[in-house]
Design a protein around this motif. Sequence first.
Motif, PDB file in Angstrom:
ATOM      1  N   LEU A 105      -7.044  10.593  -1.875  1.00  0.00           N
ATOM      2  CA  LEU A 105      -7.784   9.342  -1.735  1.00  0.00           C
ATOM      3  C   LEU A 105      -6.879   8.224  -1.239  1.00  0.00           C
ATOM      4  N   ARG A 106      -5.679   8.190  -1.778  1.00  0.00           N
ATOM      5  CA  ARG A 106      -4.740   7.136  -1.434  1.00  0.00           C
ATOM      6  C   ARG A 106      -4.340   7.210   0.042  1.00  0.00           C
ATOM      7  N   CYS A 107      -4.013   8.389   0.493  1.00  0.00           N
ATOM      8  CA  CYS A 107      -3.523   8.542   1.857  1.00  0.00           C
ATOM      9  C   CYS A 107      -4.643   8.469   2.884  1.00  0.00           C
ATOM     10  N   ALA A 108      -5.870   8.780   2.451  1.00  0.00           N
ATOM     11  CA  ALA A 108      -6.990   8.754   3.387  1.00  0.00           C
ATOM     12  C   ALA A 108      -7.204   7.352   3.943  1.00  0.00           C
ATOM     13  N   ALA A 109      -6.691   6.353   3.237  1.00  0.00           N
ATOM     14  CA  ALA A 109      -6.900   4.975   3.683  1.00  0.00           C
ATOM     15  C   ALA A 109      -6.081   4.639   4.917  1.00  0.00           C
TER      16      ALA A 109
ATOM     17  N   GLU B  27      -2.824   0.898  11.141  1.00  0.00           N
ATOM     18  CA  GLU B  27      -1.796   1.889  10.809  1.00  0.00           C
ATOM     19  C   GLU B  27      -1.161   1.701   9.446  1.00  0.00           C
ATOM     20  N   GLY B  28      -1.584   0.672   8.706  1.00  0.00           N
ATOM     21  CA  GLY B  28      -0.951   0.420   7.421  1.00  0.00           C
ATOM     22  C   GLY B  28       0.355  -0.320   7.579  1.00  0.00           C
ATOM     23  N   TYR B  29       0.956  -0.655   6.461  1.00  0.00           N
ATOM     24  CA  TYR B  29       2.155  -1.490   6.507  1.00  0.00           C
ATOM     25  C   TYR B  29       3.327  -0.770   7.163  1.00  0.00           C
ATOM     26  N   LEU B 101     -10.334  -8.085   5.853  1.00  0.00           N
ATOM     27  CA  LEU B 101     -10.726  -7.435   4.606  1.00  0.00           C
ATOM     28  C   LEU B 101     -10.492  -5.939   4.659  1.00  0.00           C
ATOM     29  N   ARG B 102     -10.815  -5.346   5.782  1.00  0.00           N
ATOM     30  CA  ARG B 102     -10.545  -3.917   5.938  1.00  0.00           C
ATOM     31  C   ARG B 102      -9.052  -3.651   5.813  1.00  0.00           C
ATOM     32  N   LEU B 103      -8.280  -4.529   6.387  1.00  0.00           N
ATOM     33  CA  LEU B 103      -6.831  -4.411   6.280  1.00  0.00           C
ATOM     34  C   LEU B 103      -6.386  -4.449   4.829  1.00  0.00           C
ATOM     35  N   LEU B 104      -6.947  -5.382   4.084  1.00  0.00           N
ATOM     36  CA  LEU B 104      -6.560  -5.523   2.676  1.00  0.00           C
ATOM     37  C   LEU B 104      -6.906  -4.265   1.880  1.00  0.00           C
ATOM     38  N   THR B 110      -1.843   2.128  -0.533  1.00  0.00           N
ATOM     39  CA  THR B 110      -0.475   2.641  -0.489  1.00  0.00           C
ATOM     40  C   THR B 110       0.578   1.550  -0.614  1.00  0.00           C
ATOM     41  N   ASN B 111       0.133   0.307  -0.815  1.00  0.00           N
ATOM     42  CA  ASN B 111       1.107  -0.784  -0.891  1.00  0.00           C
ATOM     43  C   ASN B 111       0.793  -1.666  -2.096  1.00  0.00           C
TER      44      ASN B 111
END
Lengths: 193, 193
Positions: A105-109, B27-29, B101-104, B110-111
Amino acid sequence: MAHPASPRSLRTREAILRAARVRFAAEGYQRATIRAIAAGASIDPSMVMRYFGSKEQLFDAALDVDLGLPDLTGTDPERLPQTLVAHFLAPWEDDSDEGSLRLLLRCAATNERAAEHLRHMLHEQFTSSLTGVLGHERAAAGSGLLAAQLLGVAFTRYVLRLRPIADLSVPALAELVAPSMRTALALHVPSPL
Amino acid sequence: MAHPASPRSLRTREAILRAARVRFAAEGYQRATIRAIAAGASIDPSMVMRYFGSKEQLFDAALDVDLGLPDLTGTDPERLPQTLVAHFLAPWEDDSDEGSLRLLLRCAATNERAAEHLRHMLHEQFTSSLTGVLGHERAAAGSGLLAAQLLGVAFTRYVLRLRPIADLSVPALAELVAPSMRTALALHVPSPL
DNA sequence: GTCTATAATTCGATAGAC
DNA sequence: GTCTATCGAATTATAGAC
């Protein structure tokens, strides 16, 4: 998969997989390093490559988990919400697999590969499991909403750790969520209250 | 924040922030690089450092978003679920802010820094907004469940993009979700169906 | 204010000794 | 099967010219 099939190799492989899940769950795919995973398994980094080929293949292996939903056919429709919630939550609470589901779940984001794994797992295991006990129509229409609700609880509790959802006991949580599940399962236009 | 206060500088700063949100959301942080952000803003990578000091401070600035929930006091209790869902979903659909918001939500998985931002935002803006229209007791007990449900819908639709939730129109989605919201708001022990 | 150049790390992956 | 050593690439961050 890789060459070795000795009992020694199997234990090593399992140790790597266990450490990988811990690191992937804690830091996501990108931040988790092969070096850290190897250290967690008390092994040399190059061994990780030898056993799994690449970081991405190791990730795939770590994502291969099971929701473990039992066959719900024959369940008393009256108790279906509680049963479903309880069975859904159980594997999330289990730490024996280093939180594979939380990892997924965590990585799917932030990882499309993990997202695809999760979508596939939900479709295969969750929707199918519901189609057995509900009709095809109800399952098709309602399983999406039901999945969203349960994913919301899981995300809030296990990933975001937002109170009070994260603090409740599992039975208390199941009781809290069950009514909304029942409503989602009923799937009729809202009657007043 | 950084030295410059000229109108030219403000536009540059906004351009960087916009590009940063796009990359962080996509892509996440960890995977989002300052180089890519700078390229998105058509500027040199070192300028990003000059304006925001570090990648982490830029991330903080990008996370500073608003849920934009209006004051719900006086809302017809009968229509509260639909109103709440509609207002909650609106800013997620908006692309003018590059999906802040999607970014948050995406990065919170994972952060830890993003997770703390999200928890704080939900507590300040969501729970408080509910306390106004419900009593303190109902809000305290029910807002957690309500937040979980809405987070579940947002995660399923905007992050995981799982069908059919991701395919529905906003009004259709609001209609689908509203009954469960009403149940969560009612918050009584489950009466048979 | 904007850019060039580069320092200082860190990581995934490979080659090869034992 | 396990480890040492290292390559090559990518990253954040800094120093300084213009």
